[in-house]
Write an enzyme that holds these catalytic residues in place. Structure first.
Site, mmCIF file in Angstrom:
data_model
loop_
_atom_site.group_PDB
_atom_site.id
_atom_site.type_symbol
_atom_site.label_atom_id
_atom_site.label_comp_id
_atom_site.label_asym_id
_atom_site.label_seq_id
_atom_site.Cartn_x
_atom_site.Cartn_y
_atom_site.Cartn_z
ATOM 1 N N GLY A 48 43.343 31.842 28.384
ATOM 2 C CA GLY A 48 44.762 32.017 28.629
ATOM 3 C C GLY A 48 45.130 33.448 28.268
ATOM 4 O O GLY A 48 44.611 34.010 27.295
ATOM 5 N N ASP A 257 43.217 41.747 29.824
ATOM 6 C CA ASP A 257 43.815 41.313 28.562
ATOM 7 C C ASP A 257 43.296 42.166 27.409
ATOM 8 O O ASP A 257 44.061 42.554 26.509
ATOM 9 C CB ASP A 257 43.485 39.847 28.294
ATOM 10 C CG ASP A 257 43.955 38.920 29.406
ATOM 11 O OD1 ASP A 257 44.872 39.303 30.145
ATOM 12 O OD2 ASP A 257 43.384 37.813 29.525
#
Length: 323
Positions: A48, A257
């Site tokens: 995530g 990320d």
């Protein structure tokens, strides 16, 4: 700098296909496409966008606040994040839905086919970040990363209403957002993060020009895969930062990320944009060299040596002071 990360929490189901997707696609049969790929393996990892970024900031010595939604199956994941310096008091636990699932297959050219089941992520829209901040303290910056679209809109509006600096990272959700929504997500942002393709998609969907975006955000940061990073301040000269050379690319999942986490960590410790991006590039390379988005480790001495090789001794010396 106290950073809050708003973003998705998910379990990653990562597979590898020993061929090229492009060789299996018939251009004249796309309307009837029906494909099944036999993969070589299956790796289940924590992931995530919110989890990945918060983990990376924590692994670099920060103490980020994570805001998102997960299912009751989040217990082990919470413990993992807590052990890596992440404050999970902003995570809402659903009583009816599982934590989101990200299912991604990567071919031999690093092309990917991915599907995302939102699950508990859909409840992130119920989170009032100002109520979370009443408990944790007001952050210096809120990163609004890919999550439930309604949650992204609400978090952004609350940041603007309460004059809390925020960074816009619509990236993976751009495909399903309309132009007006995208405009609302980026207007007033301190930073705008996208990759090169997403930057083009953002311009197309909003109808904005690059100059018009510059009037809405303070700094645009665009990652360009192997071609490096472009940093475009609205009131300064553009900066280009090359990547840190990769020894062996294993999986591209979560590379962006990692960059965001390294970049924001560098800024939080006083680095200027170029140096912060160089630290971000180092973290991105570590993620790319790992089969897990949260399985990499940053050994300072080795990382600084690689930074020195990529950017020079001065860069390594500056980053050493904060790493």
């Amino acid at each position: 700098m106290f950073i809050a990360v708003c973003g998705s929490l998910a379990t990653d189901h990562l597979m590898k296909f020993p061929g090229k997707f492009s060789e299996q696609v018939l251009a004249d049969q796309l309307e009837h496409i029906s494909l099944s790929f036999l993969t070589e393996d299956l790796i289940v990892r924590r992931g995530g966008v919110g989890g990945n970024i918060a983990f990376a900031i924590g692994s670099l010595g920060g103490s980020p606040l994570l805001i998102g939604a997960a299912g009751e199956d989040f217990g082990d994941y919470r413990d993992w994040l807590n052990d890596h310096g992440v404050d999970c008091r902003g995570v809402r636990i659903s009583r009816t839905r599982h934590t989101a699932r990200f299912m991604c297959t990567t071919d031999t050219t690093m092309a990917q086919l991915a599907f995302f089941y939102p699950g508990a992520m859909s409840e992130a829209r119920e989170i009032d970040i100002t109520e979370v901040f009443d408990e944790t303290g007001r952050p210096d910056l809120v990163l609004v990363a890919p999550d439930d679209p309604d949650a992204m809109v609400r978090h952004t509006e609350l940041c603007r209403d309460h004059r809390i600096p925020f960074a816009a990272d619509p990236s993976q959700q751009l495909a399903r957002l309309d132009g007006d929504t995208v405009r609302g997500l980026i207007d007033g942002a301190r930073f705008l993060f996208t990759n090169e393709y997403e930057w083009g998609l953002l311009l197309q969907k909003t109808g904005l020009t690059a100059d018009e975006v510059a009037e809405m955000v303070e700094v645009r940061v665009t990652t360009r895969s192997a071609d490096g990073i472009d940093i475009v301040p609205s009131d300064g000269e553009p900066i280009h930062v090359p990547v840190v050379p990769v020894r062996e690319a294993l999986d591209p999942t979560g590379v962006g990320d990692g960059f965001r986490a390294g970049f924001l960590t560098g800024l939080s410790r006083g680095l200027r944009y170029e140096r912060a991006a160089q630290l971000g590039a180092m973290v991105a390379t570590l993620v790319l060299e790992c089969e897990s988005t949260q399985g990499w480790v940053c050994e300072p001495a080795e990382a600084l040596a690689r930074i020195g090789e990529a950017y020079g001794a001065a860069a390594a010396a500056d980053i050493k002071a904060v790493l």
